[in-house]
Design a protein around this motif. Structure first.
Motif, PDB file in Angstrom:
ATOM      1  N   LEU A 148       0.849  -1.184   0.000  1.00  0.00           N
ATOM      2  CA  LEU A 148       0.000   0.000   0.000  1.00  0.00           C
ATOM      3  C   LEU A 148       0.889   1.239   0.000  1.00  0.00           C
ATOM      4  O   LEU A 148       1.980   1.242   0.566  1.00  0.00           O
ATOM      5  N   LYS A 149       0.436   2.279  -0.640  1.00  0.00           N
ATOM      6  CA  LYS A 149       1.171   3.536  -0.681  1.00  0.00           C
ATOM      7  C   LYS A 149       0.703   4.427   0.462  1.00  0.00           C
ATOM      8  O   LYS A 149      -0.507   4.614   0.647  1.00  0.00           O
ATOM      9  N   ILE A 150       1.645   4.932   1.223  1.00  0.00           N
ATOM     10  CA  ILE A 150       1.327   5.814   2.342  1.00  0.00           C
ATOM     11  C   ILE A 150       1.795   7.224   2.008  1.00  0.00           C
ATOM     12  O   ILE A 150       2.971   7.448   1.702  1.00  0.00           O
ATOM     13  N   THR A 151       0.885   8.154   2.056  1.00  0.00           N
ATOM     14  CA  THR A 151       1.247   9.568   1.943  1.00  0.00           C
ATOM     15  C   THR A 151       1.014  10.231   3.293  1.00  0.00           C
ATOM     16  O   THR A 151       0.262   9.721   4.136  1.00  0.00           O
ATOM     17  N   LEU A 152       1.653  11.366   3.496  1.00  0.00           N
ATOM     18  CA  LEU A 152       1.614  12.037   4.794  1.00  0.00           C
ATOM     19  C   LEU A 152       0.736  13.275   4.709  1.00  0.00           C
ATOM     20  O   LEU A 152       0.820  14.055   3.764  1.00  0.00           O
ATOM     21  N   ASP A 153      -0.113  13.428   5.726  1.00  0.00           N
ATOM     22  CA  ASP A 153      -1.013  14.577   5.783  1.00  0.00           C
ATOM     23  C   ASP A 153      -1.027  15.097   7.210  1.00  0.00           C
ATOM     24  O   ASP A 153      -1.876  14.719   8.021  1.00  0.00           O
ATOM     25  N   GLY A 154      -0.048  15.951   7.526  1.00  0.00           N
ATOM     26  CA  GLY A 154       0.038  16.501   8.878  1.00  0.00           C
ATOM     27  C   GLY A 154       0.283  15.416   9.903  1.00  0.00           C
ATOM     28  O   GLY A 154       1.279  14.707   9.851  1.00  0.00           O
ATOM     29  N   GLU A 155      -0.648  15.257  10.807  1.00  0.00           N
ATOM     30  CA  GLU A 155      -0.526  14.262  11.871  1.00  0.00           C
ATOM     31  C   GLU A 155      -1.171  12.933  11.500  1.00  0.00           C
ATOM     32  O   GLU A 155      -1.446  12.106  12.367  1.00  0.00           O
ATOM     33  N   HIS A 156      -1.413  12.735  10.208  1.00  0.00           N
ATOM     34  CA  HIS A 156      -2.055  11.496   9.766  1.00  0.00           C
ATOM     35  C   HIS A 156      -1.280  10.835   8.619  1.00  0.00           C
ATOM     36  O   HIS A 156      -0.599  11.505   7.837  1.00  0.00           O
ATOM     37  N   LEU A 157      -1.416   9.522   8.559  1.00  0.00           N
ATOM     38  CA  LEU A 157      -0.985   8.725   7.426  1.00  0.00           C
ATOM     39  C   LEU A 157      -2.208   8.453   6.568  1.00  0.00           C
ATOM     40  O   LEU A 157      -3.314   8.265   7.092  1.00  0.00           O
ATOM     41  N   VAL A 158      -2.011   8.372   5.254  1.00  0.00           N
ATOM     42  CA  VAL A 158      -3.117   8.059   4.351  1.00  0.00           C
ATOM     43  C   VAL A 158      -2.714   6.859   3.503  1.00  0.00           C
ATOM     44  O   VAL A 158      -1.720   6.922   2.758  1.00  0.00           O
ATOM     45  N   PHE A 159      -3.479   5.778   3.621  1.00  0.00           N
ATOM     46  CA  PHE A 159      -3.181   4.528   2.913  1.00  0.00           C
ATOM     47  C   PHE A 159      -4.025   4.432   1.644  1.00  0.00           C
ATOM     48  O   PHE A 159      -5.235   4.682   1.665  1.00  0.00           O
ATOM     49  N   ASN A 160      -3.377   3.991   0.546  1.00  0.00           N
ATOM     50  CA  ASN A 160      -4.078   3.735  -0.713  1.00  0.00           C
ATOM     51  C   ASN A 160      -3.468   2.513  -1.399  1.00  0.00           C
ATOM     52  O   ASN A 160      -2.252   2.285  -1.321  1.00  0.00           O
ATOM     53  N   GLY A 161      -4.319   1.747  -2.076  1.00  0.00           N
ATOM     54  CA  GLY A 161      -3.838   0.586  -2.818  1.00  0.00           C
ATOM     55  C   GLY A 161      -4.833  -0.550  -2.742  1.00  0.00           C
ATOM     56  O   GLY A 161      -6.009  -0.359  -2.404  1.00  0.00           O
ATOM     57  N   SER A 162      -4.370  -1.744  -3.050  1.00  0.00           N
ATOM     58  CA  SER A 162      -5.247  -2.907  -3.016  1.00  0.00           C
ATOM     59  C   SER A 162      -4.439  -4.154  -2.707  1.00  0.00           C
ATOM     60  O   SER A 162      -3.216  -4.187  -2.897  1.00  0.00           O
ATOM     61  N   LYS A 163      -5.130  -5.165  -2.217  1.00  0.00           N
ATOM     62  CA  LYS A 163      -4.533  -6.459  -1.935  1.00  0.00           C
ATOM     63  C   LYS A 163      -5.397  -7.551  -2.567  1.00  0.00           C
ATOM     64  O   LYS A 163      -6.623  -7.534  -2.428  1.00  0.00           O
ATOM     65  N   PHE A 164      -4.747  -8.473  -3.243  1.00  0.00           N
ATOM     66  CA  PHE A 164      -5.483  -9.576  -3.864  1.00  0.00           C
ATOM     67  C   PHE A 164      -6.062 -10.509  -2.805  1.00  0.00           C
ATOM     68  O   PHE A 164      -7.127 -11.085  -2.982  1.00  0.00           O
ATOM     69  N   PHE A 165      -5.326 -10.658  -1.694  1.00  0.00           N
ATOM     70  CA  PHE A 165      -5.793 -11.470  -0.569  1.00  0.00           C
ATOM     71  C   PHE A 165      -5.777 -10.638   0.709  1.00  0.00           C
ATOM     72  O   PHE A 165      -4.877  -9.836   0.931  1.00  0.00           O
ATOM     73  N   ASN A 166      -6.784 -10.836   1.538  1.00  0.00           N
ATOM     74  CA  ASN A 166      -6.729 -10.430   2.937  1.00  0.00           C
ATOM     75  C   ASN A 166      -7.394 -11.570   3.699  1.00  0.00           C
ATOM     76  O   ASN A 166      -8.023 -12.433   3.101  1.00  0.00           O
ATOM     77  N   THR A 167      -7.260 -11.609   4.985  1.00  0.00           N
ATOM     78  CA  THR A 167      -7.850 -12.713   5.739  1.00  0.00           C
ATOM     79  C   THR A 167      -8.741 -12.178   6.852  1.00  0.00           C
ATOM     80  O   THR A 167      -8.286 -11.407   7.691  1.00  0.00           O
ATOM     81  N   GLY A 168      -9.997 -12.597   6.803  1.00  0.00           N
ATOM     82  CA  GLY A 168     -10.928 -12.276   7.874  1.00  0.00           C
ATOM     83  C   GLY A 168     -11.414 -10.855   7.906  1.00  0.00           C
ATOM     84  O   GLY A 168     -12.171 -10.471   8.808  1.00  0.00           O
ATOM     85  N   GLY A 169     -11.004 -10.039   6.940  1.00  0.00           N
ATOM     86  CA  GLY A 169     -11.349  -8.623   6.998  1.00  0.00           C
ATOM     87  C   GLY A 169     -12.836  -8.358   7.005  1.00  0.00           C
ATOM     88  O   GLY A 169     -13.330  -7.513   7.761  1.00  0.00           O
TER      89      GLY A 169
END
Length: 426
Positions: A148-169
């Motif tokens: 996932l790509k993380i960009t920075l926004d002040g006091e926050h992280l912002v996650f973007n992207g995708s995963k072909f597999f996740n478990t239990g989400g």
């Protein structure tokens, strides 16, 4: 949950919330609780596998049982048990239902991830959050996909992207995200709330085995997390925490999860042998054309020989898995109580104990779950029997990462004295 994605009804297990209102208080009673959960799941495991519904009821059952809290600190209402007990609990649940054993294993890993890669304050805060709310934790951390790509926004992280597999989400309350800060090589783990618009599940897990694990794809779109939740990072400097004690310890995350895998493989294989044994003693017929005909299938030499051989190999695999679990738990205790750093050699040695279990559990598990058909008979292949689910479950997950590489790794360890370099799979 969309109407197009059918789910099991948590109400079917409502009685267990009161029945199991008191948590076990010892390793022995925790394993008794795990066996009780297994007995409940065994009643209709084949039917639930065939119906292939999202396992909301089954996750509710795990929550009612308290197994979701097994490794958490007692001061917040957790079980306070070591990983060696956690592994055995996973094994017990997987005997009845490989999918739910797998979900429990991944939850125990992700719910304690802050112990390994986080700061003490983050670990404490995370445990309080998860245990006080009895949350179930999933993870979108598939290393084969792009980070996932993380960009920075002040006091926050912002996650973007995708995963072909996740478990239990899909059935989780919190999800572990992992990504790389844009323009760097810096990885960050963070736990976020699952139910938010930026986490979009594909509902595309339609595989032959582990059908109730909700292991499909997920899209992450502008999911925010505060810097304080960036596990192992310093909030003030926005840099990884400078702590020499953390150099080796976080790399235990991978042996820990690899041993989760092996224990639910082992549980599935043990469950297959138990299920097949009951079938053989009640339904399998002796072969009437062998010359020295027997009155009962349990008098057949080849049936007795096969069951004995399967049992011996599973016993040996259990002993190996328990030894590896004790070794790994010992390193956790060493770090967390003595605050002494682990050496690369200590980490490497335990990784090879874990690799040994992975090799043996894979080989024995596949042999047992396919071989039991030879000692149950052709009628055991009927869909209503459900004997095939054990092989399907092991076959699917043993492809997670090629066991051939574990054999090679062990070969270098024994021949050349080389310990493996920590990686996403070692």
């Amino acid at each position: 949950m969309s109407a197009s994605v059918p789910a099991t009804d948590p109400a079917v297990y409502a009685e267990y919330q009161a029945k199991w209102s008191k948590l076990p208080d010892s390793a022995e009673t925790w394993l008794i609780r795990a066996r009780e959960v297994s007995e409940v799941l065994a009643k209709d495991a084949a039917q639930r596998d065939q119906e292939n519904k999202s396992p909301r009821a089954e996750v509710a059952l795990l929550k009612h049982s308290g197994l979701t809290k097994l490794l958490g600190p007692q001061k917040y209402g957790g079980g306070g048990q070591p990983w060696s007990v956690g592994y055995k609990a996973i094994r017990e649940v997987a005997k009845a239902d490989g999918s739910i054993g797998m979900l429990l294993g991944y939850h125990l890993l992700w719910s304690t991830i802050a112990n390994v890669v986080g700061t003490p304050e983050q670990a404490d805060r995370t445990h309080q959050l998860i245990i006080s709310n009895n949350y179930f934790v999933g993870g979108a951390v598939n290393p084969r996909d792009s980070d996932l790509k993380i960009t920075l926004d002040g006091e926050h992280l912002v996650f973007n992207g995708s995963k072909f597999f996740n478990t239990g989400g899909v059935v989780s309350d919190l999800t572990v995200l992992e990504g790389v800060v844009d323009g760097t090589q810096d990885h960050i783990f963070a736990l976020v709330e699952t139910r938010q618009p930026g986490i979009q599940f594909a509902h595309n897990w339609h595989n032959i085995g582990l059908r109730l694990t909700e292991s499909g794809g997920v899209k992450i779109e502008n999911v925010r997390a505060p810097w304080s939740d960036a596990l192992g990072w310093d909030v003030a400097t926005k840099k990884p925490r400078d702590d020499t004690l953390k150099i080796v310890f976080p790399t235990l995350l991978l042996p820990t999860i690899q041993l989760v895998f092996s224990n639910f493989y082992l549980g599935i294989a043990l469950g297959a042998l138990e299920f097949a044994s009951k079938y053989t003693t009640t339904a399998t017929r002796p072969w009437p054309f062998g010359g020295e005909n027997k009155e009962s299938a349990t008098d057949e030499f080849y049936i007795l020989e096969r069951y004995g051989n399967f049992f011996a190999h599973l016993r040996a695999t259990e002993a190996l898995a328990d030894r590896a679990g004790d070794q790994l738990s010992g390193l956790y205790t060493q770090y967390q109580t003595q605050k002494s750093n682990l050496t690369a050699q200590e980490r490497g040695d335990v990784a090879e104990w874990v690799a040994s279990v992975k090799v043996v559990a894979t080989d024995v598990g596949l042999r047992v779950t396919s071989g039991i058909f030879e000692v149950t008979g052709s009628r055991a292949t009927a869909s209503k029997v459900g004997l095939d689910r054990f092989w399907r479950d092991i076959r699917v997950h043993t492809l997670h990462d090629p066991v051939a590489y574990k054999n090679r790794e062990l070969g270098r360890y024994v021949l050349l004295g080389e310990i493996p370099e920590p990686s996403w799979y070692t």
